[in-house]
Design a protein around this motif. Structure first.
Motif, PDB file in Angstrom:
ATOM      1  N   LYS A 150     -27.983  81.398 -77.702  1.00 34.67           N
ATOM      2  CA  LYS A 150     -27.046  82.360 -78.275  1.00 34.67           C
ATOM      3  C   LYS A 150     -26.544  83.326 -77.207  1.00 34.67           C
ATOM      4  O   LYS A 150     -25.356  83.653 -77.154  1.00 34.67           O
ATOM      5  CB  LYS A 150     -27.712  83.142 -79.404  1.00 34.67           C
ATOM      6  N   ILE A 151     -27.442  83.767 -76.324  1.00 39.82           N
ATOM      7  CA  ILE A 151     -27.050  84.658 -75.231  1.00 39.82           C
ATOM      8  C   ILE A 151     -26.026  83.973 -74.337  1.00 39.82           C
ATOM      9  O   ILE A 151     -25.001  84.563 -73.965  1.00 39.82           O
ATOM     10  CB  ILE A 151     -28.275  85.083 -74.404  1.00 39.82           C
ATOM     11  N   ASP A 153     -33.936  88.902 -73.168  1.00 39.31           N
ATOM     12  CA  ASP A 153     -33.232  90.159 -73.382  1.00 39.31           C
ATOM     13  C   ASP A 153     -32.051  90.194 -72.415  1.00 39.31           C
ATOM     14  O   ASP A 153     -32.245  90.362 -71.208  1.00 39.31           O
ATOM     15  CB  ASP A 153     -34.163  91.346 -73.121  1.00 39.31           C
ATOM     16  N   PRO A 154     -30.828  90.027 -72.914  1.00 38.71           N
ATOM     17  CA  PRO A 154     -29.661  89.969 -72.015  1.00 38.71           C
ATOM     18  C   PRO A 154     -29.418  91.260 -71.253  1.00 38.71           C
ATOM     19  O   PRO A 154     -28.726  91.261 -70.237  1.00 38.71           O
ATOM     20  CB  PRO A 154     -28.503  89.653 -72.963  1.00 38.71           C
ATOM     21  N   GLN A 156     -21.964  89.271 -69.258  1.00 38.55           N
ATOM     22  CA  GLN A 156     -21.493  89.476 -70.624  1.00 38.55           C
ATOM     23  C   GLN A 156     -19.992  89.762 -70.592  1.00 38.55           C
ATOM     24  O   GLN A 156     -19.558  90.848 -70.236  1.00 38.55           O
ATOM     25  CB  GLN A 156     -22.259  90.633 -71.270  1.00 38.55           C
ATOM     26  N   GLU A 157     -19.219  88.731 -70.905  1.00 37.01           N
ATOM     27  CA  GLU A 157     -17.771  88.864 -70.854  1.00 37.01           C
ATOM     28  C   GLU A 157     -17.235  89.548 -72.111  1.00 37.01           C
ATOM     29  O   GLU A 157     -17.831  89.479 -73.179  1.00 37.01           O
ATOM     30  CB  GLU A 157     -17.124  87.486 -70.712  1.00 37.01           C
ATOM     31  N   ASP A 165     -21.203  82.560 -80.849  1.00 31.49           N
ATOM     32  CA  ASP A 165     -21.837  82.713 -82.156  1.00 31.49           C
ATOM     33  C   ASP A 165     -20.826  82.473 -83.274  1.00 31.49           C
ATOM     34  O   ASP A 165     -21.099  81.724 -84.217  1.00 31.49           O
ATOM     35  CB  ASP A 165     -22.443  84.111 -82.278  1.00 31.49           C
ATOM     36  N   LEU A 166     -19.644  83.073 -83.167  1.00 33.58           N
ATOM     37  CA  LEU A 166     -18.617  82.871 -84.190  1.00 33.58           C
ATOM     38  C   LEU A 166     -18.126  81.432 -84.180  1.00 33.58           C
ATOM     39  O   LEU A 166     -17.925  80.825 -85.237  1.00 33.58           O
ATOM     40  CB  LEU A 166     -17.450  83.827 -83.967  1.00 33.58           C
TER      41      LEU A 166
END
Length: 254
Positions: free
Chosen positions: A6-7, A43-44, A58-59, A117-118
């Motif tokens: 997911k990350i 943990d991102p 993280q874009e 995720d979406l």
């Protein structure tokens, strides 16, 4: 702590499924330790996560609507050198990926995002997100044929779920008809196979709506960013909150 796949998907690395493959292939590390278990969490904000030795970032989330022309591959690269979706997104700096697929011979609405995720929710069968197509077929199907589509037809991979189907355009000479059909599944070439089943082969297939989002006046080969309201509509669709008005608008969209 979040699941590693997911990350990665949320960071725009790839789709959730592709990220799972990267993990199983041993291409992902967390704090320099190779992780191959799909249930692993990280943990991102604190862990150093790398894919093939390169740290992820993280874009900013990006959501695009693209009007795919016929003869374009729904991938970002193609080893055979064929035209791909990416050829039309040269000025997009963020990495985005198609949400689902449109066949090479099909055209119309294609969503692209780096929100893994979406994207996963929108394409997972259990969420029943509606997709509407305009299918131009040989000859004019009888009303009884459309009723078969509405009830579900038996394909090689099982019965289809009930669909919405109605006439969108009918040739006065009876040579063809365009049927507006809404399905909630995503099987390979499903719409084409459904019409083959009722013996009215598809000659042109255009997707005009996905999760309540429509093409509107977007020209073929062009894209635009989704509005905040449209992104929320997709989130609602992924959660099963698509109104009857949304479905009716999709059936009427040109």
């Amino acid at each position: 702590m979040e699941r590693l796949q997911k990350i990665l998907a949320n960071a725009g690395v790839a789709s959730r499924r592709k990220c799972e493959e990267l993990i199983k292939e041993g291409k992902v590390t967390v704090n320099d330790e190779v992780v191959t278990e799909l249930g692993a969490k990280a943990d991102p904000t604190a862990d150093v996560i790398k894919v093939s030795g390169r740290p992820i970032k993280q874009e900013k989330k990006l959501y695009l609507l693209f009007n795919k022309p016929k003869g374009v591959i729904t991938t970002m690269t193609d080893p055979k050198g064929r035209s791909t979706v990416n050829d039309y997104l040269k000025d997009v700096k963020e990495r985005v990926y198609p949400v689902g697929r449109l066949d090479y011979d099909s055209e119309g609405l294609l969503l692209l995002t780096n929100d893994g995720d979406l994207a996963q929710k929108l394409t997972h069968p259990k969420h029943h997100v509606p997709k509407t197509y305009h299918a131009t077929v040989e000859r004019v199907p009888h009303g009884n044929d459309l009723e078969k589509l509405k009830k579900g037809v038996k394909l090689d991979d099982g019965m289809t779920s009930p669909a919405q189907a109605e006439y969108h355009d009918v040739d006065p000479e009876g040579k063809y008809a365009t049927i507006s059909i809404t399905i909630h599944e995503g099987r390979n070439r499903q719409v084409r196979r459904m019409f083959d089943k009722i013996k009215h082969p598809v000659t042109r297939l255009k997707r005009v709506s996905f999760g309540g989002i429509t093409l509107g006046g977007l020209q073929r080969g062009k894209y635009r960013k989704l509005t905040a309201e449209e992104v929320q509509k997709l989130r609602d669709a992924a959660d099963g909150i698509v109104t009857a008005a949304d479905a009716e608008d999709a059936m009427e969209d040109n």
